[in-house]
Design a protein around this motif. Sequence first.
Motif, PDB file in Angstrom:
ATOM      1  N   SER A  72      39.265   9.482  -1.572  1.00  0.00           N
ATOM      2  CA  SER A  72      40.248   8.484  -2.012  1.00  0.00           C
ATOM      3  C   SER A  72      41.317   9.125  -2.892  1.00  0.00           C
ATOM      4  CB  SER A  72      39.558   7.342  -2.766  1.00  0.00           C
ATOM      5  OG  SER A  72      38.928   7.813  -3.937  1.00  0.00           O
ATOM      6  N   ASP A  73      40.937  10.159  -3.668  1.00  0.00           N
ATOM      7  CA  ASP A  73      41.913  10.881  -4.488  1.00  0.00           C
ATOM      8  C   ASP A  73      42.966  11.553  -3.608  1.00  0.00           C
ATOM      9  OD1 ASP A  73      40.617  10.169  -6.780  1.00  0.00           O
ATOM     10  OD2 ASP A  73      39.620  12.092  -7.093  1.00  0.00           O
ATOM     11  N   VAL A  74      42.528  12.165  -2.508  1.00  0.00           N
ATOM     12  CA  VAL A  74      43.455  12.826  -1.582  1.00  0.00           C
ATOM     13  C   VAL A  74      44.426  11.805  -1.008  1.00  0.00           C
ATOM     14  CG1 VAL A  74      43.687  14.098   0.584  1.00  0.00           C
ATOM     15  CG2 VAL A  74      41.830  14.646  -0.973  1.00  0.00           C
ATOM     16  N   VAL A  89      39.879   2.384   2.505  1.00  0.00           N
ATOM     17  CA  VAL A  89      38.941   1.281   2.781  1.00  0.00           C
ATOM     18  C   VAL A  89      38.266   1.474   4.133  1.00  0.00           C
ATOM     19  CG1 VAL A  89      38.774  -1.190   3.276  1.00  0.00           C
ATOM     20  CG2 VAL A  89      40.108  -0.406   1.325  1.00  0.00           C
ATOM     21  N   ILE A  90      39.064   1.791   5.152  1.00  0.00           N
ATOM     22  CA  ILE A  90      38.506   1.993   6.505  1.00  0.00           C
ATOM     23  C   ILE A  90      37.547   3.170   6.515  1.00  0.00           C
ATOM     24  CG2 ILE A  90      39.049   2.575   8.903  1.00  0.00           C
ATOM     25  CD1 ILE A  90      39.828  -0.243   8.191  1.00  0.00           C
ATOM     26  N   VAL A 197      37.813  15.852  10.841  1.00  0.00           N
ATOM     27  CA  VAL A 197      38.481  16.318   9.620  1.00  0.00           C
ATOM     28  C   VAL A 197      38.498  15.220   8.559  1.00  0.00           C
ATOM     29  CG1 VAL A 197      40.735  16.926   8.637  1.00  0.00           C
ATOM     30  CG2 VAL A 197      39.891  18.135  10.648  1.00  0.00           C
ATOM     31  N   LEU A 198      38.847  13.992   8.964  1.00  0.00           N
ATOM     32  CA  LEU A 198      38.901  12.904   7.988  1.00  0.00           C
ATOM     33  C   LEU A 198      37.509  12.566   7.461  1.00  0.00           C
ATOM     34  CD1 LEU A 198      40.359  10.788   6.373  1.00  0.00           C
ATOM     35  CD2 LEU A 198      40.449   9.319   8.394  1.00  0.00           C
ATOM     36  N   SER A 199      36.515  12.516   8.339  1.00  0.00           N
ATOM     37  CA  SER A 199      35.162  12.176   7.886  1.00  0.00           C
ATOM     38  C   SER A 199      34.572  13.274   6.998  1.00  0.00           C
ATOM     39  CB  SER A 199      34.235  11.910   9.076  1.00  0.00           C
ATOM     40  OG  SER A 199      34.160  13.031   9.925  1.00  0.00           O
ATOM     41  N   PHE A 329      39.525   3.992  12.981  1.00  0.00           N
ATOM     42  CA  PHE A 329      39.291   5.202  12.199  1.00  0.00           C
ATOM     43  C   PHE A 329      39.890   6.423  12.902  1.00  0.00           C
ATOM     44  CE2 PHE A 329      36.644   8.836  10.869  1.00  0.00           C
ATOM     45  CZ  PHE A 329      36.806   8.747   9.500  1.00  0.00           C
ATOM     46  N   GLY A 330      39.760   6.466  14.234  1.00  0.00           N
ATOM     47  CA  GLY A 330      40.318   7.582  14.999  1.00  0.00           C
ATOM     48  C   GLY A 330      41.826   7.660  14.859  1.00  0.00           C
ATOM     49  N   VAL A 331      42.509   6.519  14.945  1.00  0.00           N
ATOM     50  CA  VAL A 331      43.969   6.482  14.808  1.00  0.00           C
ATOM     51  C   VAL A 331      44.376   6.856  13.386  1.00  0.00           C
ATOM     52  CG1 VAL A 331      45.998   4.985  14.844  1.00  0.00           C
ATOM     53  CG2 VAL A 331      44.269   4.771  16.637  1.00  0.00           C
ATOM     54  N   LEU A 332      43.686   6.283  12.396  1.00  0.00           N
ATOM     55  CA  LEU A 332      44.001   6.584  10.992  1.00  0.00           C
ATOM     56  C   LEU A 332      43.816   8.061  10.675  1.00  0.00           C
ATOM     57  CD1 LEU A 332      42.480   3.548   9.034  1.00  0.00           C
ATOM     58  CD2 LEU A 332      44.889   4.077   9.383  1.00  0.00           C
TER      59      LEU A 332
END
Length: 357
Positions: A72-74, A89-90, A197-199, A329-332
């Motif tokens: 969340s900081d990033v 949030v997602i 990468v996001l997860s 989540f994939g799009v985000l």
Amino acid sequence: MKKELIKIFQVAVVFIGTIVGAGLASGKEITQFFTLFGIKSFIGIILCGAFYIVMGSVISKISVKYSLNSYSDVMNIISPNIFGKLTGVITTLYLISSASIILAGSGALINQFFGIPKIIGSLIMLALALFFLLRGTNGLIEVNSFIVPALLITITTITLFYFLFCSDMVTFDSIASFPAKKGNIWISTILYAGYNVLSSSGVLVPLSSKMNNSKTMVRGIILGTLGLTILCTMINLMLTINQPYIYEYEIPLLFVAQRFGPIMQALLLVIIWLEMFSTEVSDVYSISKTLEQSFNIKFKHGIFIVLALALPISQIGFTNLITTLYPIFGVLSLIFIVQCIIFYFKDKNKCNSQNFK
């Protein structure tokens, strides 16, 4: 020098363990994102590795420079608006759902093979996860320092068995003879890499804070990506030469391993459960770190909150939520990556100055 090498190894195994999970260890993810594309699948895996190195390095450098402690900081740094909050949030919902699915999967796996009630299987994983989570970042490192080498050794052993006992199946002509079932490997590669990468940022960010050294993080990510690329290549090779039978199984690698007897299958099952466990630890760790930073909830208290939410959800199921949440989540993840790159290059001189130790 020895301490530095140990830190690089720790970063590498945590990075591998966070991305692998049960989906990759079972062969299901590789089948869906790569094997279906034929011989080009191997190129996709290599490109995916290059993507991990670039994005992992960018996130780590930003994290070290700004002393960030959670995903969340990033997001607040690179996207200080409503979209950044929405992504946070997602991501949190995704990680909670992932933790819940793993608890449910552990219960189902133990129930299937030992006849123990599913709730007992879920509680076993929850208790073990709690033990390591309460040790903080050290617990995360300890879990992956054992599980990742065990996974690499097991998959390498099965691959070597194929080369030794089924050499006619692993020739280039044999591999190239399987037609592609899908056409656009590039989109699949980008989606898969972005999603991971996001997860994994939930672990990379606090780990960067702990190491407080961009060079160590980058070297660890490179080593981890090398191991991950070799692992995925071996799995993809075995899946490719066992077509079309692999498509009939929920755990394709179990079919791949059955050629070498029940002991090898049992070993692989243990490894898959352990990978489920390492992902559970990573997911709960990531959310708890975010709760600590965003809501000033102590890390250890956050662990209990997340597990208290995940356990009941794992028992009731939420197929519709997952079906909706995962594509979002994939799009985000792709938008998040673009924002990271833009932010990094705008701030490049700062990220590579004295803070790059």
